[in-house]
Design an enzyme around this catalytic site. Structure first.
Site, PDB file in Angstrom:
ATOM      1  N   THR A 146       0.810  -1.220   0.000  1.00  0.00           N
ATOM      2  CA  THR A 146       0.000   0.000   0.000  1.00  0.00           C
ATOM      3  C   THR A 146       0.841   1.267   0.000  1.00  0.00           C
ATOM      4  OG1 THR A 146      -1.534   1.248   1.394  1.00  0.00           O
ATOM      5  CG2 THR A 146      -0.119  -0.273   2.529  1.00  0.00           C
ATOM      6  N   ASP A 147       0.250   2.359  -0.457  1.00  0.00           N
ATOM      7  CA  ASP A 147       0.940   3.657  -0.400  1.00  0.00           C
ATOM      8  C   ASP A 147       1.054   4.181   1.024  1.00  0.00           C
ATOM      9  OD1 ASP A 147      -1.735   4.348   0.045  1.00  0.00           O
ATOM     10  OD2 ASP A 147      -1.863   5.808  -1.571  1.00  0.00           O
ATOM     11  N   GLU A 148       0.256   3.596   1.951  1.00  0.00           N
ATOM     12  CA  GLU A 148       0.235   4.142   3.318  1.00  0.00           C
ATOM     13  C   GLU A 148       1.563   3.960   4.034  1.00  0.00           C
ATOM     14  OE1 GLU A 148      -3.126   3.620   5.757  1.00  0.00           O
ATOM     15  OE2 GLU A 148      -4.542   3.688   4.103  1.00  0.00           O
ATOM     16  N   TYR A 172      -1.965  -0.286  11.065  1.00  0.00           N
ATOM     17  CA  TYR A 172      -2.091  -0.985   9.771  1.00  0.00           C
ATOM     18  C   TYR A 172      -0.881  -0.704   8.881  1.00  0.00           C
ATOM     19  CZ  TYR A 172      -3.336  -1.508   4.858  1.00  0.00           C
ATOM     20  OH  TYR A 172      -3.302  -1.816   3.519  1.00  0.00           O
ATOM     21  N   LYS A 176       2.076  -3.206   7.443  1.00  0.00           N
ATOM     22  CA  LYS A 176       2.350  -3.420   6.008  1.00  0.00           C
ATOM     23  C   LYS A 176       3.797  -3.029   5.687  1.00  0.00           C
ATOM     24  CE  LYS A 176       0.000  -4.580   3.068  1.00  0.00           C
ATOM     25  NZ  LYS A 176      -0.332  -5.929   2.512  1.00  0.00           N
TER      26      LYS A 176
HETATM   27  P1  NAD Z   1      -9.662  -7.188   2.339  1.00  0.00           P
HETATM   28  O1  NAD Z   1      -9.639  -6.882   3.805  1.00  0.00           O
HETATM   29  O2  NAD Z   1     -10.887  -6.895   1.557  1.00  0.00           O
HETATM   30  O3  NAD Z   1      -9.319  -8.742   2.098  1.00  0.00           O
HETATM   31  C1  NAD Z   1      -8.299  -9.408   2.776  1.00  0.00           C
HETATM   32  C2  NAD Z   1      -8.475 -10.898   2.548  1.00  0.00           C
HETATM   33  O4  NAD Z   1      -7.402 -11.576   3.228  1.00  0.00           O
HETATM   34  C3  NAD Z   1      -9.772 -11.451   3.137  1.00  0.00           C
HETATM   35  O5  NAD Z   1     -10.386 -12.329   2.209  1.00  0.00           O
HETATM   36  C4  NAD Z   1      -9.337 -12.215   4.377  1.00  0.00           C
HETATM   37  O6  NAD Z   1     -10.174 -13.308   4.695  1.00  0.00           O
HETATM   38  C5  NAD Z   1      -7.942 -12.667   3.964  1.00  0.00           C
HETATM   39  N1  NAD Z   1      -7.056 -12.917   5.110  1.00  0.00           N
HETATM   40  C6  NAD Z   1      -6.898 -12.151   6.211  1.00  0.00           C
HETATM   41  N2  NAD Z   1      -5.998 -12.706   7.047  1.00  0.00           N
HETATM   42  C7  NAD Z   1      -5.565 -13.847   6.443  1.00  0.00           C
HETATM   43  C8  NAD Z   1      -4.630 -14.855   6.783  1.00  0.00           C
HETATM   44  N3  NAD Z   1      -3.957 -14.800   7.943  1.00  0.00           N
HETATM   45  N4  NAD Z   1      -4.436 -15.893   5.942  1.00  0.00           N
HETATM   46  C9  NAD Z   1      -5.141 -15.959   4.762  1.00  0.00           C
HETATM   47  N5  NAD Z   1      -6.051 -15.040   4.399  1.00  0.00           N
HETATM   48  C10 NAD Z   1      -6.258 -13.996   5.221  1.00  0.00           C
HETATM   49  O7  NAD Z   1      -8.399  -6.433   1.734  1.00  0.00           O
HETATM   50  P2  NAD Z   1      -8.235  -5.745   0.307  1.00  0.00           P
HETATM   51  O8  NAD Z   1      -8.757  -4.373   0.375  1.00  0.00           O
HETATM   52  O9  NAD Z   1      -8.716  -6.690  -0.722  1.00  0.00           O
HETATM   53  O10 NAD Z   1      -6.636  -5.653   0.238  1.00  0.00           O
HETATM   54  C11 NAD Z   1      -5.867  -6.728  -0.274  1.00  0.00           C
HETATM   55  C12 NAD Z   1      -4.399  -6.362  -0.155  1.00  0.00           C
HETATM   56  O11 NAD Z   1      -4.149  -5.157  -0.862  1.00  0.00           O
HETATM   57  C13 NAD Z   1      -3.937  -6.096   1.278  1.00  0.00           C
HETATM   58  O12 NAD Z   1      -2.653  -6.617   1.433  1.00  0.00           O
HETATM   59  C14 NAD Z   1      -3.919  -4.582   1.387  1.00  0.00           C
HETATM   60  O13 NAD Z   1      -2.954  -4.159   2.319  1.00  0.00           O
HETATM   61  C15 NAD Z   1      -3.535  -4.197  -0.016  1.00  0.00           C
HETATM   62  N6  NAD Z   1      -4.012  -2.880  -0.495  1.00  0.00           N
HETATM   63  C16 NAD Z   1      -5.331  -2.534  -0.362  1.00  0.00           C
HETATM   64  C17 NAD Z   1      -5.771  -1.318  -0.884  1.00  0.00           C
HETATM   65  C18 NAD Z   1      -7.216  -0.899  -0.783  1.00  0.00           C
HETATM   66  O14 NAD Z   1      -7.531   0.247  -1.131  1.00  0.00           O
HETATM   67  N7  NAD Z   1      -8.126  -1.755  -0.366  1.00  0.00           N
HETATM   68  C19 NAD Z   1      -4.863  -0.466  -1.509  1.00  0.00           C
HETATM   69  C20 NAD Z   1      -3.516  -0.861  -1.616  1.00  0.00           C
HETATM   70  C21 NAD Z   1      -3.112  -2.078  -1.114  1.00  0.00           C
HETATM   71  O1  DAU Z   2      -4.169   4.008   0.596  1.00  0.00           O
HETATM   72  C1  DAU Z   2      -4.396   2.640   0.469  1.00  0.00           C
HETATM   73  C2  DAU Z   2      -5.241   2.160   1.632  1.00  0.00           C
HETATM   74  O2  DAU Z   2      -6.559   2.624   1.393  1.00  0.00           O
HETATM   75  C3  DAU Z   2      -5.214   0.652   1.801  1.00  0.00           C
HETATM   76  O3  DAU Z   2      -3.908   0.237   2.109  1.00  0.00           O
HETATM   77  C4  DAU Z   2      -6.184   0.231   2.919  1.00  0.00           C
HETATM   78  O4  DAU Z   2      -6.223  -1.177   2.997  1.00  0.00           O
HETATM   79  C5  DAU Z   2      -7.560   0.758   2.559  1.00  0.00           C
HETATM   80  O5  DAU Z   2      -8.471   0.447   3.594  1.00  0.00           O
HETATM   81  C6  DAU Z   2      -7.515   2.264   2.360  1.00  0.00           C
HETATM   82  O6  DAU Z   2      -7.221   2.951   3.593  1.00  0.00           O
HETATM   83  P1  DAU Z   2      -7.967   4.310   3.982  1.00  0.00           P
HETATM   84  O7  DAU Z   2      -7.896   4.497   5.430  1.00  0.00           O
HETATM   85  O8  DAU Z   2      -7.508   5.419   3.117  1.00  0.00           O
HETATM   86  O9  DAU Z   2      -9.459   3.906   3.486  1.00  0.00           O
HETATM   87  P2  DAU Z   2     -10.893   4.163   4.156  1.00  0.00           P
HETATM   88  O10 DAU Z   2     -11.889   3.798   3.127  1.00  0.00           O
HETATM   89  O11 DAU Z   2     -11.013   3.561   5.506  1.00  0.00           O
HETATM   90  O12 DAU Z   2     -10.909   5.752   4.320  1.00  0.00           O
HETATM   91  C7  DAU Z   2     -10.709   6.604   3.206  1.00  0.00           C
HETATM   92  C8  DAU Z   2     -10.736   8.033   3.729  1.00  0.00           C
HETATM   93  O13 DAU Z   2     -12.076   8.354   4.146  1.00  0.00           O
HETATM   94  C9  DAU Z   2      -9.859   8.268   4.944  1.00  0.00           C
HETATM   95  O14 DAU Z   2      -9.309   9.558   4.873  1.00  0.00           O
HETATM   96  C10 DAU Z   2     -10.829   8.168   6.129  1.00  0.00           C
HETATM   97  C11 DAU Z   2     -12.117   8.695   5.535  1.00  0.00           C
HETATM   98  N1  DAU Z   2     -13.371   8.119   6.076  1.00  0.00           N
HETATM   99  C12 DAU Z   2     -13.476   6.763   6.130  1.00  0.00           C
HETATM  100  C13 DAU Z   2     -14.615   6.165   6.606  1.00  0.00           C
HETATM  101  C14 DAU Z   2     -14.745   4.657   6.702  1.00  0.00           C
HETATM  102  C15 DAU Z   2     -14.418   8.937   6.466  1.00  0.00           C
HETATM  103  O15 DAU Z   2     -14.314  10.177   6.390  1.00  0.00           O
HETATM  104  N2  DAU Z   2     -15.544   8.344   6.939  1.00  0.00           N
HETATM  105  C16 DAU Z   2     -15.698   7.001   7.032  1.00  0.00           C
HETATM  106  O16 DAU Z   2     -16.752   6.529   7.509  1.00  0.00           O
END
Ligand code: NAD
Ligand code: DAU
Length: 366
Positions: A146-148, A172, A176
């Site tokens: 992730t970019d975080e 988180y 990562k």
């Molecule tokens: P998600 O939370 O929707 O899905 C995670 C999946 O991993 C789930 O199906 C869960 O059951 C599985 N999991 C959790 N713990 C596990 C374990 N110990 N063993 C096997 N499976 C397990 O997450 P996502 O949003 O699909 O993100 C997927 C990946 O991409 C993550 O590594 C996250 O850090 C990264 N990522 C997410 C975003 C985003 O915006 N969602 C952006 C950049 C990177």
């Molecule tokens: O940047 C990549 C990341 O983006 C991934 O690595 C994470 O897995 C993914 O969950 C996401 O993280 P964020 O914290 O940015 O996503 P989230 O959707 O939780 O929140 C997006 C923005 O919106 C953040 O600034 C918090 C804000 N927010 C979020 C929620 C859930 C609100 O203002 N209200 C809300 O109810």
């Protein structure tokens, strides 16, 4: 040949599996612990498809992972499995340490054992498709991050490049960041052929409605408040999930070993603008009798340690590997709102918890 995907029942992993099997016939072994975020209903269309095999299990279970590797001889492991929600990491960081750090460590060790036992040398292109041709040189471990991990930008700072210092701020992102360091070290120390992608915020179909975009759509339709943290001026850089999947496929195919590729859509938006855009789309597609959905916007207490701004510089991936996102934010968010309107059952099952019963019935300990 086969690939092993971890976390393939989650939001991005499941989209990746669907796209992969739509594009080619190479089978996928899908290892997922099925935590609350894992939803096999997302992959219901693959039921009975011999190219897709579920395994309910933990990436940290070395015995299970080693057995799967030896049995299926994948040419690549794509690691999506993680705890992914920042708010949950603030309230309970333990699971994040366990899966994202210890789990990744155990996974790397299992993969290293498997990889070291593969024959050395190049894969013979003439026998591609024959798993005996799989060699150490051909194998890949792709870690999805992730970019975080780069921390928070101030207004006017340049977007995160791959060389940006790691400065994670939440449990988180710290977990990562630690996993990224482990992946890097396994390459430098043991020569494991790894690739890492660091992507910005994804959105699109099958997004669990605890994250900003799906939560706002679902709450708006239910007539509930739309909770905007703090002043709503935090900036995220949004990428349609299918574009993230295509980037991962491209990096897997042609990325240079040991390299990191940032993935992003050049779509920086303040949160409040995202919420207003969703309201406008819903006003157009599902108008309500008593005015705009925007009247449901409610400012609430900010997230502790809330990062102010993320922005990804994806020029390395674009220049080196020729990747480009297919969607603009405008086209992607429209598709996303349309998808949620067209799939109320998926949402209802998540909200009622029925998807967990489905998990129990269909996929208990395969
Ligand atoms: P998600 O939370 O929707 O899905 C995670 C999946 O991993 C789930 O199906 C869960 O059951 C599985 N999991 C959790 N713990 C596990 C374990 N110990 N063993 C096997 N499976 C397990 O997450 P996502 O949003 O699909 O993100 C997927 C990946 O991409 C993550 O590594 C996250 O850090 C990264 N990522 C997410 C975003 C985003 O915006 N969602 C952006 C950049 C990177
Ligand atoms: O940047 C990549 C990341 O983006 C991934 O690595 C994470 O897995 C993914 O969950 C996401 O993280 P964020 O914290 O940015 O996503 P989230 O959707 O939780 O929140 C997006 C923005 O919106 C953040 O600034 C918090 C804000 N927010 C979020 C929620 C859930 C609100 O203002 N209200 C809300 O109810």
């Amino acid at each position: 040949m086969t690939i092993l995907v971890t976390g393939g029942a989650g939001f991005i992993g499941a989209n990746f599996v669907l796209d992969w099997l739509a594009a080619c016939d190479e089978p996928v072994i899908n290892l997922d612990k099925l935590t609350y975020a894992g939803n096999p209903e997302t992959l219901a269309s693959l039921q009975g498809d011999a190219r897709h095999q579920w395994v309910q299990g933990d990436i940290g279970d070395a015995a299970l992972v080693s057995r799967l590797l030896v049995e299926h001889r994948p040419r690549a492991v794509v690691n999506f499995a993680a705890e992914s929600h920042v708010d949950r990491s603030i309230h309970g960081p333990g699971e994040f340490i366990e899966t994202n750090i210890v789990g990744t460590f155990n996974l790397l060790e299992s993969v290293r054992g498997y990889w070291q036992a593969l024959p050395k040398g190049e894969m013979d292109p003439r026998v591609c498709g024959d798993d005996k041709a799989l060699t150490q040189t051909a194998f890949r471990f792709l870690h999805v991050s992730t970019d975080e991990v780069y921390g928070s930008l101030a207004k006017g700072d340049p977007a995160f490049a791959e060389t940006h210092r790691y400065e994670p701020n939440s449990p988180y992102s710290a977990s990562k960041a630690a996993s990224d360091h482990l992946v890097r070290a396994w390459h430098h120390t043991y020569g494991l052929p790894v690739l890492t992608t660091n992507c910005s915020n994804n959105y699109g179909p099958y997004h669990f409605p605890e994250k900003l975009i799906p939560l706002m759509i679902v709450n708006a339709l239910a007539g509930k408040p739309l909770p905007v943290y703090g002043d709503g001026m935090q900036i995220r850089d949004w990428l349609y999930v299918k574009d993230h999947c295509s980037a991962i496929r491209r990096v897997l195919e042609a990325g240079r070993l040991g390299e990191v590729y940032n993935v992003g859509g050049w779509n920086e938006k303040p949160n409040i603008e995202i919420v207003q855009t969703i309201c406008k789309l819903l006003d157009e597609m599902r108008p309500k009798a008593d005015g705009s959905y925007a009247s449901q916007i409610t400012y609430v207490t900010d997230r502790p340690g809330h990062d102010r701004r993320y922005a990804i510089d994806a020029r390395k991936l674009e220049a080196e590997l020729g990747w480009k996102p297919a969607e603009t934010f405008e086209s992607g968010i429209r598709k996303t709102v349309e998808w949620y309107l067209a799939n109320p059952e998926w949402v209802a099952h998540v909200q009622s918890g029925a998807y967990r019963e489905w998990v129990q019935k269909q996929y208990s300990a395969s």
